[in-house]
Design a protein around this motif. Structure first.
Motif, PDB file in Angstrom:
ATOM      1  N   GLY A   9      10.004  26.375  -5.729  1.00  0.00           N
ATOM      2  CA  GLY A   9      10.573  25.120  -5.252  1.00  0.00           C
ATOM      3  C   GLY A   9      11.580  24.481  -6.179  1.00  0.00           C
ATOM      4  N   TRP A  43      14.126  22.969  -3.714  1.00  0.00           N
ATOM      5  CA  TRP A  43      13.215  22.633  -2.632  1.00  0.00           C
ATOM      6  C   TRP A  43      13.842  22.850  -1.263  1.00  0.00           C
ATOM      7  CZ3 TRP A  43       8.212  22.433  -3.624  1.00  0.00           C
ATOM      8  CH2 TRP A  43       7.820  22.211  -4.955  1.00  0.00           C
ATOM      9  N   TRP A  66       8.718  18.753 -10.856  1.00  0.00           N
ATOM     10  CA  TRP A  66       9.790  18.132 -10.065  1.00  0.00           C
ATOM     11  C   TRP A  66       9.903  16.635 -10.356  1.00  0.00           C
ATOM     12  CZ3 TRP A  66       8.933  14.426  -6.123  1.00  0.00           C
ATOM     13  CH2 TRP A  66      10.086  14.041  -5.436  1.00  0.00           C
TER      14      TRP A  66
END
Length: 520
Positions: free
Chosen positions: A232, A237, A427
Motif C-alpha cells: 500500500g 494506496w 502511512w
C-alpha cells in the motif's frame, strides 16, 4: 471444529499426561519461542541478504512478506488439522517441517528459493503457536493453567524483541544463513522431547470433510489483503490500479468466505466460536491491543535510527528493557494470577500501556537514552499483564475440542491486526510528517535578508549548504511531531480497549472444557 460434530476431537485420555510436565513444557516453549522469533529475526539482516543474493531491497522484503502471508493463511486451519491428525502428531510434524524449511532457507542460493522456502516455513509455522497453547492448557491442572499461559505470554513478548538483536548479532559475527540454520537442531530437540513425553496420549481423531470453498476463498482473500497492506505505502494506496484490484478481490473473496463458513455444516474455520461471550470479548481486546503494541514495536526502532541517530545495536539496546519485567513477572503471574480477576489485571495492563504512550507523545529530539529505555521498562509491566489475562479470558468459555480452533482463529485475527497496524502506522506517520513539514516551512522565506543571513551562518558561509541543513532539521522535527501525534492516538486506543475487557464475565479458568477432557 463444527458445532454439529458428534464425536469429541483430539483429547487426552485420563492419565495420559506427560511423565515430566516441566520437560514437556520446556519442549513446547522451545518450539514456540523458535517460531515467534522467526517473525522478526530476519528483519535486520535484509540488507545483507539482498547484497549476498544479488537482489534489491524491495525484493528482500518478500522474505518477511512471504512468511507473514503463509502464516496468516495456515493459522485458521489449525482446528481442522488437529481434528484430522491429532494435536500431538500435528505439533511434531509441524515442528519437524519447520526445521526442514529452515534448512532450505539457510542453503538458498537465490532470492527466489529463499522466498519460496520462507513461504513454506511460514505455512508450517502457522499451527505451531495455537497447538502449543492447546497442549499446554491440557497437560496442566486447572489451578496451574495460568502458569502455562503466563509462560506463553512471556514468549510472545520477548521473542519478537530478541529477534532483531539476535539476528543482527548472528549476521555481524557469523553469516545470515545461521539465523535460519540454528532452527534445525532446536526444532528436532523440541519435537523429540514433546513426542517422547506425550507418546502415550490417546487422541480421538475425525475425518472431517475438506471445505475446499472455504480454503480457496481464505487463501485468495487473506493473500490479497496481506499483499495490499504490504504494498500500500509504496504503491500510493488507492491511487494505484494494483491496490484497487487487490482490494476488490480481497473483499469479494472474504465476503464469500464469511458467508460460506457461517452456513457450511463442517467449516474449515469455525466462526461460530465467536458466539462465546468471553472468546468474543477477549479476541477483540487481543486484536486491538496487539495491533497497538505492534505499532509501538515498529515505530520506536525506526524513530531511534532515523531521527535520533542511533545505530541498529544501540536502538536494540534502548528497546530491550521492554522484555525485562515480563520475564520477571511471568512466574508470579502464573502462580498467583488466578487469585485476581483477569479483567482487573488486563485493565491495569492497558492503563500502563496507555500512560507510556502518552509519555512518548511528549518526547523531543533531545530526549536521552535513559529516558527512552526507562519508558520501555515501564511498558514491560503493561505487556506482562496484557497477554496472560487476555489469553485466559478468551479461552475460558471454550470446551476441549474448541481450544485449538479458538486459539488458531484468535492468533490469525491478531496477526492480521498487526499487519494492518504496521501499514496504517507507516502511512499515518508519513502523512503527519508531511503535514507538519508544510506547516513548519510555511513562514520561512529564503528571500528574506534576515533569514538568508541565518541560513548562510548555518552553512558556514554557504547559503545552499545552509538551506540543506535547515531542511534536514525541519524534516526531523516534522517526523518527531508526527511520532508524537501517533503516540497520543495510541494512548487513547489502549484506554478504549478496557471496554472490551469488561464485556467478559467470570469464571476465567482457561479452557474449562479442556480440563474436563483431560480428566483434571
Amino acid at each position: 471444529m463444527s458445532a454439529q460434530a458428534p464425536t469429541a476431537p483430539a483429547a487426552p485420555a485420563v492419565g495420559a499426561g506427560p511423565a515430566n510436565v516441566a520437560l514437556c513444557t520446556a519442549g513446547l516453549a522451545l518450539a514456540s519461542f523458535m517460531q515467534v522469533l522467526d517473525t522478526t529475526i530476519a528483519n535486520v539482516s535484509l540488507p545483507t541478504i539482498a547484497g549476498n543474493l544479488g537482489a534489491s531491497s524491495q525484493q528482500a522484503t518478500w522474505v518477511i512478506t512471504s512468511f507473514a502471508v503463509s502464516t496468516a493463511i495456515a493459522l485458521p486451519l489449525t482446528g481442522w488439522l488437529s481434528r484430522r491428525f491429532g494435536e500431538v502428531k500435528l505439533f511434531i510434524w509441524a515442528t519437524i517441517a519447520f526445521s526442514i524449511a529452515s534448512l532450505l532457507c539457510g542453503i538458498a542460493q537465490s532470492m527466489g528459493m529463499l522466498v519460496v522456502s520462507r513461504a513454506l516455513q511460514g505455512f508450517v509455522a502457522g499451527p505451531m503457536y495455537p497447538i502449543t497453547q492447546s497442549l499446554l492448557v491440557s497437560i496442566y491442572p486447572r489451578e496451574k493453567r495460568g502458569q502455562a499461559l503466563a509462560l506463553l505470554a512471556m514468549i510472545t513478548v520477548v521473542a519478537p524483541i530478541a529477534g532483531p538483536i539476535l539476528g543482527g548479532w548472528i549476521t555481524d559475527n557469523y553469516s545470515w544463513e545461521w539465523i535460519f540454520l540454528i532452527n534445525v537442531p532446536l526444532g528436532v530437540i523440541a519435537a523429540v522431547i514433546v513426542g517422547g513425553q506425550l507418546r502415550h496420549r490417546v487422541e480421538q481423531v475425525e475425518k472431517p470433510k475438506m471445505d475446499y470453498v472455504g480454503l480457496v476463498t481464505l487463501v485468495i482473500g487473506v493473500g490479497c489483503l496481506q499483499l495490499l497492506l504490504d504494498l500500500g505505502n509504496e504503491e500510493d494506496w488507492f491511487a494505484s490500479t494494483k491496490i484497487v484490484v487487490l482490494a476488490c478481490v480481497a473483499a469479494v473473496a472474504l465476503a464469500v468466505f464469511l458467508i460460506w463458513e457461517l452456513t457450511d455444516k463442517d467449516p474449515i474455520v469455525d466462526l461460530r466460536l465467536l458466539r462465546h461471550r468471553n472468546f468474543r470479548a477477549g479476541t477483540l481486546a487481543m486484536i486491538v491491543g496487539y495491533a497497538a503494541f505492534f505499532s509501538v514495536a515498529l515505530m520506536i526502532p525506526q524513530w531511534l535510527q532515523r531521527d535520533m541517530g542511533y545505530t541498529a545495536i544501540w536502538a536494540g539496546l534502548a528497546t530491550a528493557p521492554l522484555g525485562f519485567l515480563p520475564i520477571l513477572l511471568a512466574p508470579l503471574l502464573g502462580k498467583f494470577g488466578h487469585k485476581v480477576d483477569m479483567r482487573l489485571l488486563a485493565t491495569i495492563a492497558f492503563f500502563v500501556l496507555s500512560m507510556t504512550s502518552f509519555m512518548r507523545s511528549g518526547f523531543n529530539l533531545q530526549v536521552d537514552f535513559a529516558h527512552v529505555a526507562g519508558v520501555q521498562l515501564l511498558m514491560g509491566m503493561g505487556l506482562a499483564l496484557f497477554f496472560m489475562p487476555v489469553l485466559q479470558i478468551l479461552l475460558s468459555d471454550l470446551d476441549g475440542r474448541e481450544v485449538a480452533a479458538g486459539s488458531g482463529l484468535a492468533t490469525f485475527l491478531r496477526t492480521l491486526g498487526g499487519s494492518f497496524a504496521a501499514s496504517l502506522t507507516t502511512w499515518l506517520w508519513a502523512r503527519r510528517t508531511q503535514q507538519h513539514h508544510a506547516g513548519l516551512t510555511e513562514h520561512i522565506s529564503l528571500y528574506d535578508p534576515g533569514m538568508q543571513a541565518q541560513v548562510t551562518a548555518m552553512g558556514q558561509g554557504d547559503l545552499q549548504h545552509g538551506a540543506a541543513v535547515l531542511d534536514n532539521m525541519i524534516v526531523h522535527q516534522a517526523s518527531q511531531m508526527g511520532f508524537n501525534d501517533i503516540f497520543l492516538l495510541l494512548g487513547w486506543v489502549f484506554l478504549a480497549i478496557i471496554v472490551f475487557v469488561w464485556m467478559a464475565k467470570p469464571p476465567f479458568g482457561a479452557g474449562g472444557g479442556a480440563a474436563a477432557a483431560g480428566g483434571h
